[in-house]
Scaffold this motif. Sequence first.
Motif, PDB file in Angstrom:
ATOM      1  N   LEU A 293     -22.317  52.500  70.054  1.00  0.00           N
ATOM      2  CA  LEU A 293     -22.489  51.696  71.260  1.00  0.00           C
ATOM      3  C   LEU A 293     -21.143  51.480  71.930  1.00  0.00           C
ATOM      4  N   THR A 294     -21.115  51.603  73.250  1.00  0.00           N
ATOM      5  CA  THR A 294     -19.893  51.382  74.020  1.00  0.00           C
ATOM      6  C   THR A 294     -20.055  50.108  74.836  1.00  0.00           C
ATOM      7  N   PHE A 295     -19.088  49.210  74.671  1.00  0.00           N
ATOM      8  CA  PHE A 295     -19.110  47.943  75.401  1.00  0.00           C
ATOM      9  C   PHE A 295     -17.873  47.846  76.290  1.00  0.00           C
ATOM     10  N   SER A 296     -18.093  47.543  77.568  1.00  0.00           N
ATOM     11  CA  SER A 296     -17.011  47.231  78.493  1.00  0.00           C
ATOM     12  C   SER A 296     -17.030  45.722  78.678  1.00  0.00           C
ATOM     13  N   VAL A 297     -15.892  45.084  78.422  1.00  0.00           N
ATOM     14  CA  VAL A 297     -15.831  43.622  78.370  1.00  0.00           C
ATOM     15  C   VAL A 297     -14.749  43.095  79.311  1.00  0.00           C
ATOM     16  N   ASP A 298     -15.083  42.076  80.093  1.00  0.00           N
ATOM     17  CA  ASP A 298     -14.129  41.300  80.888  1.00  0.00           C
ATOM     18  C   ASP A 298     -14.181  39.883  80.338  1.00  0.00           C
ATOM     19  N   LEU A 299     -13.111  39.452  79.671  1.00  0.00           N
ATOM     20  CA  LEU A 299     -13.090  38.098  79.104  1.00  0.00           C
ATOM     21  C   LEU A 299     -12.668  37.120  80.196  1.00  0.00           C
TER      22      LEU A 299
ATOM     23  N   GLN B  95     -13.028  29.660  65.103  1.00  0.00           N
ATOM     24  CA  GLN B  95     -14.468  29.460  65.020  1.00  0.00           C
ATOM     25  C   GLN B  95     -14.828  28.241  65.843  1.00  0.00           C
ATOM     26  N   GLY B  96     -15.931  28.347  66.588  1.00  0.00           N
ATOM     27  CA  GLY B  96     -16.389  27.246  67.427  1.00  0.00           C
ATOM     28  C   GLY B  96     -15.946  27.368  68.875  1.00  0.00           C
ATOM     29  N   THR B  97     -15.009  28.288  69.168  1.00  0.00           N
ATOM     30  CA  THR B  97     -14.575  28.494  70.546  1.00  0.00           C
ATOM     31  C   THR B  97     -15.697  29.158  71.326  1.00  0.00           C
ATOM     32  N   LYS B  98     -15.959  28.643  72.508  1.00  0.00           N
ATOM     33  CA  LYS B  98     -16.980  29.235  73.375  1.00  0.00           C
ATOM     34  C   LYS B  98     -16.279  30.228  74.298  1.00  0.00           C
ATOM     35  N   LEU B  99     -16.753  31.476  74.307  1.00  0.00           N
ATOM     36  CA  LEU B  99     -16.174  32.508  75.156  1.00  0.00           C
ATOM     37  C   LEU B  99     -17.154  32.878  76.252  1.00  0.00           C
ATOM     38  N   LYS B 100     -16.621  33.107  77.434  1.00  0.00           N
ATOM     39  CA  LYS B 100     -17.421  33.483  78.594  1.00  0.00           C
ATOM     40  C   LYS B 100     -16.922  34.848  79.050  1.00  0.00           C
TER      41      LYS B 100
ATOM     42  N   ASN C 186     -22.572  34.022  64.858  1.00  0.00           N
ATOM     43  CA  ASN C 186     -23.416  35.218  64.700  1.00  0.00           C
ATOM     44  C   ASN C 186     -24.358  35.427  65.875  1.00  0.00           C
ATOM     45  N   GLU C 187     -23.865  35.173  67.078  1.00  0.00           N
ATOM     46  CA  GLU C 187     -24.681  35.331  68.277  1.00  0.00           C
ATOM     47  C   GLU C 187     -24.591  36.735  68.860  1.00  0.00           C
ATOM     48  N   ILE C 188     -23.572  37.500  68.444  1.00  0.00           N
ATOM     49  CA  ILE C 188     -23.426  38.890  68.874  1.00  0.00           C
ATOM     50  C   ILE C 188     -23.090  39.731  67.649  1.00  0.00           C
ATOM     51  N   LEU C 189     -23.057  41.035  67.828  1.00  0.00           N
ATOM     52  CA  LEU C 189     -22.696  41.925  66.722  1.00  0.00           C
ATOM     53  C   LEU C 189     -21.343  41.513  66.152  1.00  0.00           C
ATOM     54  N   PRO C 190     -21.233  41.358  64.841  1.00  0.00           N
ATOM     55  CA  PRO C 190     -19.955  40.964  64.243  1.00  0.00           C
ATOM     56  C   PRO C 190     -18.802  41.905  64.608  1.00  0.00           C
ATOM     57  N   ALA C 191     -19.060  43.209  64.669  1.00  0.00           N
ATOM     58  CA  ALA C 191     -18.001  44.163  65.014  1.00  0.00           C
ATOM     59  C   ALA C 191     -17.534  43.973  66.454  1.00  0.00           C
ATOM     60  N   LEU C 192     -18.436  43.626  67.355  1.00  0.00           N
ATOM     61  CA  LEU C 192     -18.055  43.369  68.745  1.00  0.00           C
ATOM     62  C   LEU C 192     -17.274  42.061  68.835  1.00  0.00           C
ATOM     63  N   GLU C 193     -17.750  41.029  68.146  1.00  0.00           N
ATOM     64  CA  GLU C 193     -17.045  39.749  68.156  1.00  0.00           C
ATOM     65  C   GLU C 193     -15.623  39.920  67.636  1.00  0.00           C
TER      66      GLU C 193
ATOM     67  N   ARG D 193     -13.667  42.349  67.842  1.00  0.00           N
ATOM     68  CA  ARG D 193     -12.811  42.981  68.853  1.00  0.00           C
ATOM     69  C   ARG D 193     -12.536  42.034  70.022  1.00  0.00           C
ATOM     70  N   ILE D 194     -13.570  41.302  70.450  1.00  0.00           N
ATOM     71  CA  ILE D 194     -13.410  40.394  71.594  1.00  0.00           C
ATOM     72  C   ILE D 194     -12.423  39.279  71.278  1.00  0.00           C
ATOM     73  N   VAL D 195     -12.456  38.730  70.071  1.00  0.00           N
ATOM     74  CA  VAL D 195     -11.571  37.599  69.760  1.00  0.00           C
ATOM     75  C   VAL D 195     -10.096  38.012  69.730  1.00  0.00           C
ATOM     76  N   GLN D 196      -9.808  39.302  69.786  1.00  0.00           N
ATOM     77  CA  GLN D 196      -8.426  39.778  69.859  1.00  0.00           C
ATOM     78  C   GLN D 196      -7.937  39.868  71.312  1.00  0.00           C
ATOM     79  N   MET D 197      -8.848  39.680  72.275  1.00  0.00           N
ATOM     80  CA  MET D 197      -8.512  39.779  73.693  1.00  0.00           C
ATOM     81  C   MET D 197      -7.935  38.461  74.194  1.00  0.00           C
ATOM     82  N   ASN D 198      -7.213  38.536  75.289  1.00  0.00           N
ATOM     83  CA  ASN D 198      -6.740  37.359  76.001  1.00  0.00           C
ATOM     84  C   ASN D 198      -7.634  37.134  77.209  1.00  0.00           C
ATOM     85  N   VAL D 199      -7.762  35.897  77.639  1.00  0.00           N
ATOM     86  CA  VAL D 199      -8.522  35.607  78.845  1.00  0.00           C
ATOM     87  C   VAL D 199      -7.917  36.400  79.994  1.00  0.00           C
TER      88      VAL D 199
END
Length: 183
Positions: A131-137, A4-9, A40-47, A49-55
Amino acid sequence: MYPQGTKLKLHFEGKLENGNIFYSSHLQGNTPFEFTVGENEILPALEARIVQMNVGDRATFVIPAEEAYGVYDETLKERVPLIRIPNGMDLPVGGFVVFSTEQGPLRVRVESIKEGVVTFDYNHEFAGHDLTFSVDLLGALDWSSHIGHEKYYADAEEGCSCHSFADHDHDHDHECSCGKHGA
């Protein structure tokens, strides 16, 4: 997983089931999207999934309606006599209006104006849609351990592929693999 508190781009694109794009950071001036984990800046379900990704990872996620904006609820409609609404005939049928409420602004779709009655739909415009999200971390910065190292985070915009700023053990006094960071 990022604390929590990590800023992701990231760059991301969101689509409805029919393929229509409702958001794309590439179409928004090609500016990466940023959010802070746990805020809580994005959908919790999307967050989640994203936090499981690597840069540097790219992934596509389908968020079911139940985890996105909910299932469509027919009971969330209100029928109001047109005579009770000043300038009611000017309402944008099929479009949205914003009501002021005690909880803040509320965006509501004007479903129809028929036989002297306006029907408002209080469902979110994406309710009932998967909703389908394509994400590049692109980058991650844990502010608690990287205060003063904004330069490393900014390098993601310049195309740094080493992602040293996401490595909590990175020694910022030595050069990284891209040669941009270092003493």
